[in-house]
Write a protein that holds these residues in place. Structure first.
Motif, PDB file in Angstrom:
ATOM      1  N   GLN B 123       1.550   6.430  -9.149  1.00  0.00           N
ATOM      2  CA  GLN B 123       1.144   7.549  -8.302  1.00  0.00           C
ATOM      3  C   GLN B 123       2.249   8.604  -8.247  1.00  0.00           C
ATOM      4  O   GLN B 123       1.985   9.793  -8.401  1.00  0.00           O
ATOM      5  CB  GLN B 123       0.832   7.044  -6.880  1.00  0.00           C
ATOM      6  CG  GLN B 123      -0.358   6.123  -6.816  1.00  0.00           C
ATOM      7  CD  GLN B 123      -1.681   6.869  -6.914  1.00  0.00           C
ATOM      8  OE1 GLN B 123      -1.936   7.807  -6.178  1.00  0.00           O
ATOM      9  NE2 GLN B 123      -2.509   6.479  -7.860  1.00  0.00           N
ATOM     10  N   ILE B 141       1.779  12.743  -1.770  1.00  0.00           N
ATOM     11  CA  ILE B 141       1.186  11.632  -2.514  1.00  0.00           C
ATOM     12  C   ILE B 141       1.609  10.271  -1.937  1.00  0.00           C
ATOM     13  O   ILE B 141       0.765   9.434  -1.619  1.00  0.00           O
ATOM     14  CB  ILE B 141       1.580  11.704  -4.011  1.00  0.00           C
ATOM     15  CG1 ILE B 141       1.217  13.072  -4.584  1.00  0.00           C
ATOM     16  CG2 ILE B 141       0.942  10.567  -4.799  1.00  0.00           C
ATOM     17  CD1 ILE B 141      -0.257  13.432  -4.512  1.00  0.00           C
ATOM     18  N   PRO B 144       1.309   9.759   2.514  1.00  0.00           N
ATOM     19  CA  PRO B 144      -0.055   9.589   3.035  1.00  0.00           C
ATOM     20  C   PRO B 144      -0.653   8.224   2.684  1.00  0.00           C
ATOM     21  O   PRO B 144      -1.348   7.618   3.495  1.00  0.00           O
ATOM     22  CB  PRO B 144      -0.838  10.718   2.360  1.00  0.00           C
ATOM     23  CG  PRO B 144       0.175  11.738   2.007  1.00  0.00           C
ATOM     24  CD  PRO B 144       1.439  10.975   1.701  1.00  0.00           C
ATOM     25  N   GLN B 145      -0.349   7.745   1.478  1.00  0.00           N
ATOM     26  CA  GLN B 145      -0.878   6.433   1.090  1.00  0.00           C
ATOM     27  C   GLN B 145      -0.103   5.311   1.774  1.00  0.00           C
ATOM     28  O   GLN B 145      -0.683   4.305   2.187  1.00  0.00           O
ATOM     29  CB  GLN B 145      -0.815   6.270  -0.430  1.00  0.00           C
ATOM     30  CG  GLN B 145      -1.729   7.244  -1.154  1.00  0.00           C
ATOM     31  CD  GLN B 145      -1.775   6.971  -2.652  1.00  0.00           C
ATOM     32  OE1 GLN B 145      -1.971   5.854  -3.093  1.00  0.00           O
ATOM     33  NE2 GLN B 145      -1.583   8.010  -3.443  1.00  0.00           N
ATOM     34  N   VAL B 222      -6.740   2.959   1.650  1.00  0.00           N
ATOM     35  CA  VAL B 222      -6.932   3.608   0.362  1.00  0.00           C
ATOM     36  C   VAL B 222      -7.554   2.595  -0.599  1.00  0.00           C
ATOM     37  O   VAL B 222      -7.014   1.524  -0.828  1.00  0.00           O
ATOM     38  CB  VAL B 222      -5.588   4.087  -0.208  1.00  0.00           C
ATOM     39  CG1 VAL B 222      -5.787   4.745  -1.569  1.00  0.00           C
ATOM     40  CG2 VAL B 222      -4.939   5.073   0.750  1.00  0.00           C
ATOM     41  N   LYS B 223      -8.726   2.942  -1.142  1.00  0.00           N
ATOM     42  CA  LYS B 223      -9.371   2.050  -2.115  1.00  0.00           C
ATOM     43  C   LYS B 223      -8.714   2.221  -3.468  1.00  0.00           C
ATOM     44  O   LYS B 223      -8.496   3.341  -3.908  1.00  0.00           O
ATOM     45  CB  LYS B 223     -10.864   2.395  -2.229  1.00  0.00           C
ATOM     46  CG  LYS B 223     -11.587   2.470  -0.900  1.00  0.00           C
ATOM     47  CD  LYS B 223     -12.079   1.095  -0.428  1.00  0.00           C
ATOM     48  CE  LYS B 223     -12.897   1.187   0.853  1.00  0.00           C
ATOM     49  NZ  LYS B 223     -12.215   1.829   1.992  1.00  0.00           N
ATOM     50  N   ARG B 224      -8.401   1.114  -4.105  1.00  0.00           N
ATOM     51  CA  ARG B 224      -7.808   1.200  -5.449  1.00  0.00           C
ATOM     52  C   ARG B 224      -8.720   0.583  -6.477  1.00  0.00           C
ATOM     53  O   ARG B 224      -9.398  -0.346  -6.207  1.00  0.00           O
ATOM     54  CB  ARG B 224      -6.445   0.522  -5.468  1.00  0.00           C
ATOM     55  CG  ARG B 224      -5.494   1.188  -4.512  1.00  0.00           C
ATOM     56  CD  ARG B 224      -4.055   0.965  -4.884  1.00  0.00           C
ATOM     57  NE  ARG B 224      -3.193   1.460  -3.827  1.00  0.00           N
ATOM     58  CZ  ARG B 224      -2.808   2.708  -3.713  1.00  0.00           C
ATOM     59  NH1 ARG B 224      -3.175   3.586  -4.604  1.00  0.00           N
ATOM     60  NH2 ARG B 224      -2.045   3.096  -2.715  1.00  0.00           N
TER      61      ARG B 224
END
Lengths: 247, 224
Positions: B123, B141, B144-145, B222-224
């Protein structure tokens, strides 16, 4: 090295501890040229690709992009990277942003362009890679092939002078490889300067202007694809091709 | 018999919990801001900032909160003459907020830093590859995650903070534990009732808060 060279690597060396991953590499990529880098795993192809925008710092030698040596870490390097698109094996789309936001964030935040204008360009790019109807979804909701096409659109949104592809199809299910290669092929036809690290020999054959073969950190052989695949000169290239082309 | 039917006592009780609420609110905001800044320092490429962040965490995380609050009162205020307000009660309140914030910030920093470790390296690489600076990469980036990944642990830290806020009673603020002590002193026959009402109030507020943080963590994951 010709005047038209966009990317020039001269005597580039890199070590990971005792491992000599880039061994005195010299390579020049002309504007509009498509260079495909192939070779066995661990031969340094990915490192070479990543060194071009300094995601991987080198130990010695020089890398020049568009006439300017790569700057050290900082704002100048960030500016250079914004001119070089990069596509990763694992897509690396920003997981907390929608597809559209992924494509827009670079021009808006890095280039400070107006989001109204960027929006139209981003949608046009998504249209081009065939994902405009998924613009509001999140990366995890898309298939690998779709994600990789978004990643290409994200890189193109910066209107880069060159594109680097680091094994863009290696993490994809076989049926999704084609859709990504199609986008790459059309980019190559339009004259984008590309450095592509890949195991897709078909792509190398029809889209590359030049094939570069690497082994053990060394750039062993380079030739136009027809010539390289028909009559490789080095024993290592012969050995490599015999292993992958017999199946 | 019923301690809390007396309006004066009820007032002591309500005032006590209002102080806890105010201490928690202000301190959690400051702790979140300072803690995030500290986490950014600890992952930054600048050695001085990294050292500062590490020193902060090691000092405040390993010092008993009571000592920190005492230091704010006897050190900052009594000896160094630092005054946050001319109103004695408000002054104690702000000294408490300072102590709670610097202490809790150390825990917030470590939670966020562990959150940063959950964000795949790719990321940040992708962010750098499109030309983002270190700051942009971190604020747009990575953080926030990371923040979404640590909502649940941050919830625990803030719940702990609200209970830690009772320590400010030791420097004279009439917060809930002081209020409880006062009520017990004057109503020795109702110790259990008073105790359970105070403890129950914390539980009634904090149990749903804990579930709230859990719900938020799921929703924002967060979906990964």
């Amino acid at each position: 090295m010709s005047d038209d060279a966009l990317i020039v690597l001269e005597n580039v060396n890199k070590w990971f501890g005792p491992l000599h991953v880039l061994d005195d590499v010299n390579l020049s990529v002309a504007r509009g040229e498509v260079v495909v880098v192939i070779g066995p795993s661990g031969s340094g192809k990915s490192t070479l690709c990543r060194a071009i925008n300094r995601l991987e710092p080198i130990n010695s030698g020089t890398i020049t992009f568009d006439g300017v040596p790569l700057p050290a870490e900082g704002r100048a390097l960030a500016r250079l990277r914004s001119e070089v698109g990069m596509v990763f094996q694992s897509f690396n789309l920003f997981a907390h942003k929608t597809i559209l936001q992924n494509v827009m964030i670079g021009p808006v935040k890095v280039r400070k362009e107006k989001s109204v204008e960027v929006h139209d360009r981003a949608m046009a790019l998504l249209e081009r890679v065939g994902i405009a109807n998924q613009a509001d979804k999140y990366p995890a909701q898309l298939s690998g092939g779709q994600q990789q096409r978004v990643a290409i659109a994200r890189a193109l949104a910066m209107q880069p002078k060159a594109m680097l592809f680091d094994e863009p199809t290696s993490a994809l299910d076989p049926e999704m490889v084609g859709e990504v290669l199609d986008v790459m092929t059309s980019l190559a036809r339009e004259g984008m300067t590309m450095v592509v690290v890949t195991h897709e020999m078909g792509f190398a054959r029809h889209a590359a202007k030049r094939v570069v073969f690497m082994a053990d950190g060394q750039l062993v052989e380079e030739a136009p694809p027809a010539e390289f695949f028909a009559s490789p000169k080095s024993d290592r290239a012969k050995d490599f091709l015999s292993k992958i082309l017999t199946h | 018999m019923d301690v809390f039917s007396d309006p004066t006592n009820r007032d002591v009780y309500v005032t006590g919990f209002l102080w806890i609420l105010k201490l928690t609110a202000a301190s959690s905001v400051f702790a979140l801001v300072i803690g995030t800044a500290l986490a950014a320092m600890r992952v930054s490429p600048v050695p001085v900032l990294r050292a500062f962040g590490t020193a902060w965490v090691n000092i405040f995380r390993n010092t008993p909160l009571t000592l920190i609050i005492f230091f704010c009162y006897f050190g900052l205020y009594s000896t160094l003459g630092f005054t946050a307000s001319d109103n004695l009660e408000l002054n104690n309140y702000w000294l408490g907020v300072i102590g709670l914030s610097v202490y809790t910030a150390a825990f917030v920093c470590e939670a966020i830093r562990s959150g940063i470790n959950t964000v795949p390296a790719g990321q940040a690489e992708a962010a750098r590859a499109i030309g983002m600076t270190f700051r942009q990469t971190l604020t747009m980036i990575v953080l926030p995650q990371a923040g979404r990944a640590v909502i649940a642990p941050l919830g625990s830290i803030f719940i702990a903070l609200s209970k830690n806020a009772t320590i400010v009673g030791t420097i004279g603020l009439a917060e809930s534990s002081n209020a409880m002590k006062d009520l017990i002193n004057s109503n020795g026959n109702a110790v259990f009732q008073i105790f359970f009402v105070f403890a129950g109030t914390f539980a009634v507020v904090l149990i749903p808060t804990g579930y709230g943080f859990g719900w938020l963590a799921n929703r924002l994951a967060v979906k990964r």
